[in-house]
Design a protein around this motif. Structure first.
Motif, PDB file in Angstrom:
ATOM      1  N   LEU A  59      -0.100   3.876 -10.470  1.00  0.00           N
ATOM      2  CA  LEU A  59      -0.865   3.377  -9.725  1.00  0.00           C
ATOM      3  C   LEU A  59      -0.293   2.641  -8.578  1.00  0.00           C
ATOM      4  O   LEU A  59      -0.792   2.842  -7.341  1.00  0.00           O
ATOM      5  CB  LEU A  59      -1.911   2.510 -10.465  1.00  0.00           C
ATOM      6  N   LEU A  60       0.791   2.165  -8.712  1.00  0.00           N
ATOM      7  CA  LEU A  60       1.370   1.315  -7.710  1.00  0.00           C
ATOM      8  C   LEU A  60       2.109   2.202  -6.837  1.00  0.00           C
ATOM      9  O   LEU A  60       2.419   1.925  -5.571  1.00  0.00           O
ATOM     10  CB  LEU A  60       2.613   0.541  -8.384  1.00  0.00           C
ATOM     11  N   THR A  61       2.556   3.472  -7.029  1.00  0.00           N
ATOM     12  CA  THR A  61       3.201   4.495  -6.000  1.00  0.00           C
ATOM     13  C   THR A  61       2.177   5.395  -5.750  1.00  0.00           C
ATOM     14  O   THR A  61       2.515   6.173  -4.558  1.00  0.00           O
ATOM     15  CB  THR A  61       4.454   5.196  -6.916  1.00  0.00           C
ATOM     16  N   ARG A  62       0.933   5.539  -6.114  1.00  0.00           N
ATOM     17  CA  ARG A  62      -0.012   6.347  -5.654  1.00  0.00           C
ATOM     18  C   ARG A  62      -0.418   6.346  -4.124  1.00  0.00           C
ATOM     19  O   ARG A  62      -0.791   5.028  -3.845  1.00  0.00           O
ATOM     20  CB  ARG A  62      -1.201   6.247  -6.784  1.00  0.00           C
ATOM     21  N   GLY A  63      -0.162   7.657  -3.505  1.00  0.00           N
ATOM     22  CA  GLY A  63      -0.606   7.436  -2.009  1.00  0.00           C
ATOM     23  C   GLY A  63       0.386   6.809  -1.157  1.00  0.00           C
ATOM     24  O   GLY A  63       0.117   6.526  -0.092  1.00  0.00           O
ATOM     25  N   GLN A  78       8.456   3.940   0.239  1.00  0.00           N
ATOM     26  CA  GLN A  78       7.958   2.660  -0.495  1.00  0.00           C
ATOM     27  C   GLN A  78       7.680   3.108  -1.783  1.00  0.00           C
ATOM     28  O   GLN A  78       8.154   2.015  -2.704  1.00  0.00           O
ATOM     29  CB  GLN A  78       6.081   2.644  -0.090  1.00  0.00           C
ATOM     30  N   GLY A  79       7.550   4.205  -2.425  1.00  0.00           N
ATOM     31  CA  GLY A  79       7.686   4.338  -3.846  1.00  0.00           C
ATOM     32  C   GLY A  79       8.912   4.198  -4.551  1.00  0.00           C
ATOM     33  O   GLY A  79       9.069   3.869  -5.627  1.00  0.00           O
ATOM     34  N   ALA A 119       5.363   9.032  -5.802  1.00  0.00           N
ATOM     35  CA  ALA A 119       4.673   8.902  -4.562  1.00  0.00           C
ATOM     36  C   ALA A 119       4.411  10.079  -3.893  1.00  0.00           C
ATOM     37  O   ALA A 119       3.183  10.112  -3.435  1.00  0.00           O
ATOM     38  CB  ALA A 119       5.376   7.895  -3.687  1.00  0.00           C
ATOM     39  N   VAL A 120       5.227  10.766  -3.616  1.00  0.00           N
ATOM     40  CA  VAL A 120       4.848  12.245  -2.837  1.00  0.00           C
ATOM     41  C   VAL A 120       3.993  13.222  -3.570  1.00  0.00           C
ATOM     42  O   VAL A 120       3.357  13.848  -3.070  1.00  0.00           O
ATOM     43  CB  VAL A 120       6.425  12.808  -2.400  1.00  0.00           C
ATOM     44  N   THR A 121       4.383  13.173  -5.105  1.00  0.00           N
ATOM     45  CA  THR A 121       3.421  14.307  -5.970  1.00  0.00           C
ATOM     46  C   THR A 121       2.202  13.599  -5.982  1.00  0.00           C
ATOM     47  O   THR A 121       1.109  14.179  -6.707  1.00  0.00           O
ATOM     48  CB  THR A 121       4.261  14.484  -6.960  1.00  0.00           C
ATOM     49  N   SER A 122       1.853  12.341  -5.593  1.00  0.00           N
ATOM     50  CA  SER A 122       0.629  11.771  -6.197  1.00  0.00           C
ATOM     51  C   SER A 122      -0.484  12.355  -5.447  1.00  0.00           C
ATOM     52  O   SER A 122      -1.829  12.330  -6.030  1.00  0.00           O
ATOM     53  CB  SER A 122       0.536  10.068  -5.816  1.00  0.00           C
ATOM     54  N   ARG A 123      -0.576  13.234  -4.585  1.00  0.00           N
ATOM     55  CA  ARG A 123      -1.571  13.483  -3.515  1.00  0.00           C
ATOM     56  C   ARG A 123      -1.774  14.957  -4.049  1.00  0.00           C
ATOM     57  O   ARG A 123      -2.683  15.836  -3.501  1.00  0.00           O
ATOM     58  CB  ARG A 123      -1.292  13.523  -2.070  1.00  0.00           C
TER      59      ARG A 123
END
Length: 557
Positions: free
Chosen positions: A84-88, A93-94, A140-144
Motif C-alpha cells: 500500500l505504501l508503494t502503490r502509485g 519514492q518506492g 511502485a512501478v508495477t502497482s499500476r
C-alpha cells in the motif's frame, strides 16, 4: 565610430545595429528563485516523513513475525502495508520506502549480531535493506499494472533470489518463508521449496492490500456492489493462506535408526566461548561417556550412532594427540560411530582450516568427512583482509580463514546414510537440495551458536531446519555445542530439544526416507521462473510508462 552616448542609448532602447532585441524583464517580473537544495530536501523529508514512519513500523512488524517472536500473521500485515505504501508511487519514492522498511526489519531481525558490535548490525542491515529498496522501486512501478498482486509476489521472490546469492555468496536470512515454519503455508515447501512459500505469503498479503485499498476508496458513498472486488480479493487471500492445508506432507519411513545427539555446552556465550583448549572437546567426550555408562547400566538404549556438533573438537585431532585420544576414548566407550565436528588445518595452505564433520569409528578411528562448502564472509573468512583490517581492527581477531569444501555432505554413519550441512548452510537452498538428491535419507545440521547464545539467533536457525524437514520430507537433526539441539520430524514438528547452555543428550528414533518431494525434483526452477516473471513485469511497466509519456508529448505539440 559611434559615440559613447549613442552606445548607451542603444543599450537602453534595446536596439543594435542589427535591429531591435527584447528588453530584459524587470526584476519584479523575473521568475521566482528556485529554493536551495537543502530547502528542497527538507521539504521532501517533511512530505515523506509520515510514509517513511509507516514503512519503519511495517518493517518492525515483519521482524516480529520471525523467531524468537514467531508472530507469523504479522508478515501478512507487514507485506500488505509495504504494498500500500508503494502503490502509485514513482520508482524513486518506492525505493526510499522499501529501504526504510528493510532497514528497520533487518535491524530487529539481526540484532543478535550486537555480540560482535552494533556497527555490524547496522552495516549488514543497510546492505540487506538495499535489496528491499530495489523491491520497493519494483513494487511502485508495477502497482499500476493489471493483476499487480501477482507481480508483487514474483518481485518478492526475485528480491530473495538476489539476496541469497549476492554479494559473496549472499545472505538468505529473513526470507518470508523462514517466518512460516509452523503456519498453514508451510506445507507448500514440499511442492516448491522456500521460494514457493515466499510467493504465497507475498501474494496473500498483496491481495489483502488490494482489499484494503478498495475498501478505503469506498469510505464515502460506497455501494455494496462496488465492494465486491474487495470481498473477492479477501477471499483469494484467505484461499492462498490456507492452500497449504491441502498439500500432503510425506512422512512414511522406509526404515528407522536410533540416534543420540550430544550437546556438550561451553563455558559462556559470546566471542570468547571457547575457554581453555580442550574444554569443549572434553565436555562432549564426558557427556558421551555418561551416555555409555547409562547404556551399560540399562538406563538408556544403545544408539546406532551419535552426533556431535560443529566445533565439538576445538583442536585439530590430526595435529593434537590429546584431542585425538580424548575423542577416540569417548567413541570407544559408546561403541558406535560418532559424527564429530572439528576444525582441521589445511594440508598445504598456511592460515587456512577446514570446518569438517568427521565420521569416527570405534574400531577404525576417523574416516570419511564433509567440509563446509559455504564459509561465512567476515565471520569464517575475511575478504580483502589485509586492506580491511587496517580500517576495522576487529577483523584481526579472525586469525584463520576457512577453506570451502567441494562436495556434498553425504556420509555413511553406521547404518544410516546422512546428509551433513554445517551451521548457516541450512539457509541455502542449493546446498541442502544437492545433499538430499545425492541420497541422504535424513539431514544433520552441525552448528555452533555459542557466540550468539540467548540472542534469538539459535531459534531463527532452528526454524530453517523445520522448513527443510517439510521441503525435503526428511528428519532433520540439529546438533549444537550450546543449543538449541533438536530433532525435527519430516512434517516439521520438533520432537526433542535441549535448551541453550545445558549439557545434555537427546536419544531419538528417526525415520530414514528415500522418497523425494516435488520440491526435490524441480529444484530451483520455480524460483527462477517466478523471479523472471517479476523482472519482466518491471520491464513491461517501464515500457508502458514510456509509451504513455510519448503520447503525452505528441499531444502537446
Amino acid at each position: 565610430m559611434p559615440s559613447g552616448s549613442d552606445t548607451t542609448e542603444e543599450a537602453v532602447s534595446g536596439s543594435t545595429p542589427d535591429g531591435p532585441v527584447p528588453l530584459a524583464a524587470p526584476a519584479s517580473a523575473a521568475a521566482p528563485a528556485r529554493p536551495g537544495r537543502a530547502r528542497r530536501l527538507a521539504a521532501l523529508a517533511r512530505r515523506e516523513a509520515p510514509r517513511t514512519g509507516l514503512a519503519v513500523v511495517a518493517g518492525l512488524l515483519l521482524g516480529l513475525a520471525f523467531p524468537p517472536y514467531d508472530l507469523w500473521p504479522l508478515s501478512l500485515v507487514s507485506v500488505a502495508a509495504l504494498s500500500l505504501l508503494t502503490r502509485g508511487r514513482t520508482a524513486r519514492q518506492g525505493a526510499w520506502t522499501g529501504f526504510a522498511f528493510g532497514l528497520s526489519f533487518f535491524v530487529l531481525l539481526l540484532k543478535w549480531l550486537h555480540v560482535i558490535g552494533w556497527d555490524a548490525v547496522v552495516g549488514l542491515s543497510i546492505a540487506e535493506a538495499c535489496f528491499l529498496a530495489l523491491l520497493g522501486a519494483g513494487l511502485a512501478v508495477t502497482s499500476r499494472l493489471p493483476g499487480w498482486p501477482v507481480w508483487t509476489a514474483c518481485l518478492w521472490v526475485a528480491q530473495e533470489w538476489a539476496r541469497d546469492r549476492l554479494p559473496l555468496g549472499g545472505f538468505p536470512w529473513g526470507r518470508l518463508a523462514f517466518a512460516h515454519t509452523g503456519s498453514p503455508l508451510t506445507p507448500l515447501a514440499a511442492l516448491g521449496g522456500a521460494p514457493l512459500v515466499t510467493f504465497a505469503v507475498a501474494l496473500a498479503a498483496a491481495l489483502l492490500a488490494a482489499c484494503a485499498g478498495t475498501l478505503w476508496g469506498l469510505r464515502e458513498n460506497g455501494s455494496l456492489r462496488r465492494a465486491v472486488p474487495a470481498l473477492e480479493a479477501f477471499g483469494l487471500a484467505a484461499a492462498v493462506t490456507l492452500a497449504g492445508v491441502l498439500v500432503p506432507v510425506p512422512t512414511k519411513a522406509d526404515d528407522t535408526v536410533d540416534i543420540a545427539v550430544v550437546q556438550g555446552n561451553v563455558q559462556s556465550p559470546g566471542m570468547d566461548f571457547l575457554g581453555r583448549p580442550m574444554m569443549i572437546t572434553d565436555n562432549h567426550a564426558t557427556a558421551t561417556e555418561k551416555l555409555a555408562a547409562d547404556v551399560k547400566a540399562g538406563k538408556a538404549k544403545k544408539p546406532d550412532l551419535v552426533i556431535w556438533p560443529e566445533n565439538s573438537s576445538d583442536l585439530d585431532p590430526y595435529q593434537y594427540p590429546q584431542a585425538y585420544d580424548r575423542i577416540d576414548q569417548a567413541v570407544k566407550a559408546i561403541g558406535v560411530p560418532v559424527l564429530v565436528g572439528a576444525l582441521v588445518d589445511h594440508p598445504t595452505k598456511e592460515g587456512y582450516v577446514f570446518n569438517e564433520g568427521i565420521v569416527w569409528d570405534p574400531k577404525k578411528g576417523p574416516g570419511a568427512s564433509y567440509t563446509k562448502q559455504h564459509p561465512v564472509p567476515f565471520g569464517e573468512y575475511v575478504p580483502f583482509k589485509e586492506q580491511l583490517s587496517k580500517i576495522i581492527t576487529r577483523f584481526q581477531r579472525v586469525t584463520r580463514n576457512f577453506y570451502p569444501g567441494d562436495h556434498t555432505g553425504l556420509l555413511k554413519v553406521g547404518p544410516a546414510r546422512l546428509g551433513d550441512v554445517i551451521c548457516f548452510e541450512v539457509a541455502y537452498d542449493q546446498i541442502v537440495h544437492d545433499t538430499v538428491n545425492a541420497g541422504a535419507r535424513a539431514l544433520v545440521v552441525q552448528t555452533n551458536n555459542a557466540t550468539y547464545g540467548r540472542t534469538g539467533q539459535p531459534e531463527q536457525q532452528l526454524a530453517m531446519s523445520k522448513l527443510r524437514a517439510v521441503e525435503h520430507g526428511r528428519a532433520v537433526v540439529t546438533a549444537a555445542t550450546s543449543g538449541i539441539s533438536a530433532v525435527v520430524a519430516p512434517d516439521g514438528t520438533v520432537t526433542h530439544r535441549i535448551p541453550e547452555f545445558t549439557q545434555g543428550v537427546v536419544s531419538a528414533r528417526i525415520p530414514l526416507r528415500d522418497e523425494t518431494t516435488l520440491a526435490d525434483r524441480v529444484g530451483a526452477a520455480p524460483e527462477w521462473a517466478l523471479a523472471i516473471v517479476g523482472l519482466l513485469s518491471c520491464a513491461a511497466a517501464a515500457a508502458i510508462g514510456r509509451r504513455g509519456r510519448t503520447k503525452d508529448e505528441k499531444g502537446q505539440q
